[in-house]
Design a protein around this motif. Structure first.
Motif, mmCIF file in Angstrom:
data_model
loop_
_atom_site.group_PDB
_atom_site.id
_atom_site.type_symbol
_atom_site.label_atom_id
_atom_site.label_comp_id
_atom_site.label_asym_id
_atom_site.label_seq_id
_atom_site.Cartn_x
_atom_site.Cartn_y
_atom_site.Cartn_z
ATOM 1 N N ASN A 191 0.802 -1.227 0.000
ATOM 2 C CA ASN A 191 0.000 0.000 0.000
ATOM 3 C C ASN A 191 0.834 1.276 0.000
ATOM 4 O OD1 ASN A 191 -2.562 -1.225 -0.009
ATOM 5 N ND2 ASN A 191 -2.449 -1.607 2.179
ATOM 6 N N PHE A 192 0.376 2.257 -0.781
ATOM 7 C CA PHE A 192 0.895 3.621 -0.752
ATOM 8 C C PHE A 192 -0.145 4.483 -0.046
ATOM 9 C CE2 PHE A 192 3.573 3.514 -4.941
ATOM 10 C CZ PHE A 192 4.365 2.501 -4.413
ATOM 11 N N VAL A 193 0.311 5.403 0.795
ATOM 12 C CA VAL A 193 -0.606 6.270 1.541
ATOM 13 C C VAL A 193 -0.345 7.725 1.172
ATOM 14 C CG1 VAL A 193 -1.380 6.997 3.833
ATOM 15 C CG2 VAL A 193 -0.723 4.614 3.441
ATOM 16 N N LEU A 194 -1.409 8.435 0.831
ATOM 17 C CA LEU A 194 -1.329 9.860 0.487
ATOM 18 C C LEU A 194 -1.651 10.692 1.721
ATOM 19 C CD1 LEU A 194 -1.099 12.188 -1.554
ATOM 20 C CD2 LEU A 194 -3.506 11.780 -2.148
ATOM 21 N N VAL A 195 -0.739 11.609 2.067
ATOM 22 C CA VAL A 195 -0.867 12.432 3.274
ATOM 23 C C VAL A 195 -0.812 13.905 2.879
ATOM 24 C CG1 VAL A 195 0.090 12.915 5.566
ATOM 25 C CG2 VAL A 195 0.288 10.618 4.586
#
Length: 226
Positions: A191-195
């Protein structure tokens, strides 16, 4: 008479064709417009249920945010939450000796780097889940081999517990919800997480899926215009 009627019929057919074509174009344009999201939701739980806020709402301050951290990047520089303050960034978890999904994840993160390589407001953050092996020199060699821009993309190492706590409780990247973990359990996720610039999670994406990466790039642009 027959020639005139034929010519008249041809005109009617042409007009009908143009009307249908215009209608089709309008529908396609409307469909494209309606599929866009003008504002991204917020995420604050491991189930990643989207939380939509009205424009101008100040209730974001009660939402989940990434806590303070202190790690070291491939140049040996200290990286903290302050490094990303006011910046949009994408976080993931990897290790340099991974023979499976990590090379694909790195290649897809490189697509994000390419899309925003001249944009100082967008950064990337990859945490090593094998910090005992991924020392600063190892990360530096990996970064050079993968053409990683050091001012854009931080590969970080540091305290193992801190990294694992960030992955499990801050970014919530593991998908096995409800399964209790201990410190010896390995953290491995695609998973990639956008913050966003306030440390709030605004999206999660499959780092192995090119369509998901294209959506991530589009969502970063949406977030920049928010």
């Amino acid at each position: 008479m027959g020639w005139k009627m034929g010519k008249f019929s041809d005109r009617i057919i042409c007009v009908l064709f143009l009307v249908l074509l215009a209608g089709g174009c309008k529908e396609a344009g409307d469909s494209k417009k309606s599929s866009r999201v003008s504002r991204l939701p917020y995420y604050g739980d491991p189930a990643f249920q989207p939380h939509w806020l009205p424009v101008g709402s100040d209730s974001i301050w009660g939402l989940h945010s990434i806590p303070n951290f202190k790690l070291v990047n491939q140049l040996g520089d200290t990286v903290t939450h302050e490094t990303f303050a006011g910046k949009i960034y994408v976080a993931d978890f990897f290790f340099t000796s991974c023979p499976g999904i990590c090379p694909k994840m790195t290649a897809n993160m490189a697509r994000v780097q390419e899309a925003f390589k001249t944009d100082a407001d967008v950064l990337l953050l990859s945490h090593s889940v094998s910090p005992e092996y991924d020392s600063v020199p190892v990360l530096k060699r990996y970064a050079e081999m993968k053409d990683i821009l050091p001012d854009k993309w931080h590969l970080v190492t540091g305290d193992r517990k801190q990294i694992y706590d960030l992955g499990r409780y801050a970014y919530m990247v593991e998908e096995d919800l409800g399964e209790e973990k201990n410190e010896d359990d390995f953290l491995h996720t695609e998973n990639f997480v956008l913050v966003d610039g306030n440390g709030h999670i605004r999206g999660i994406y499959n780092g192995l899926n090119k369509t998901a990466i294209a959506q991530l790039i589009a969502d970063i642009r949406t977030l920049k215009s928010d």
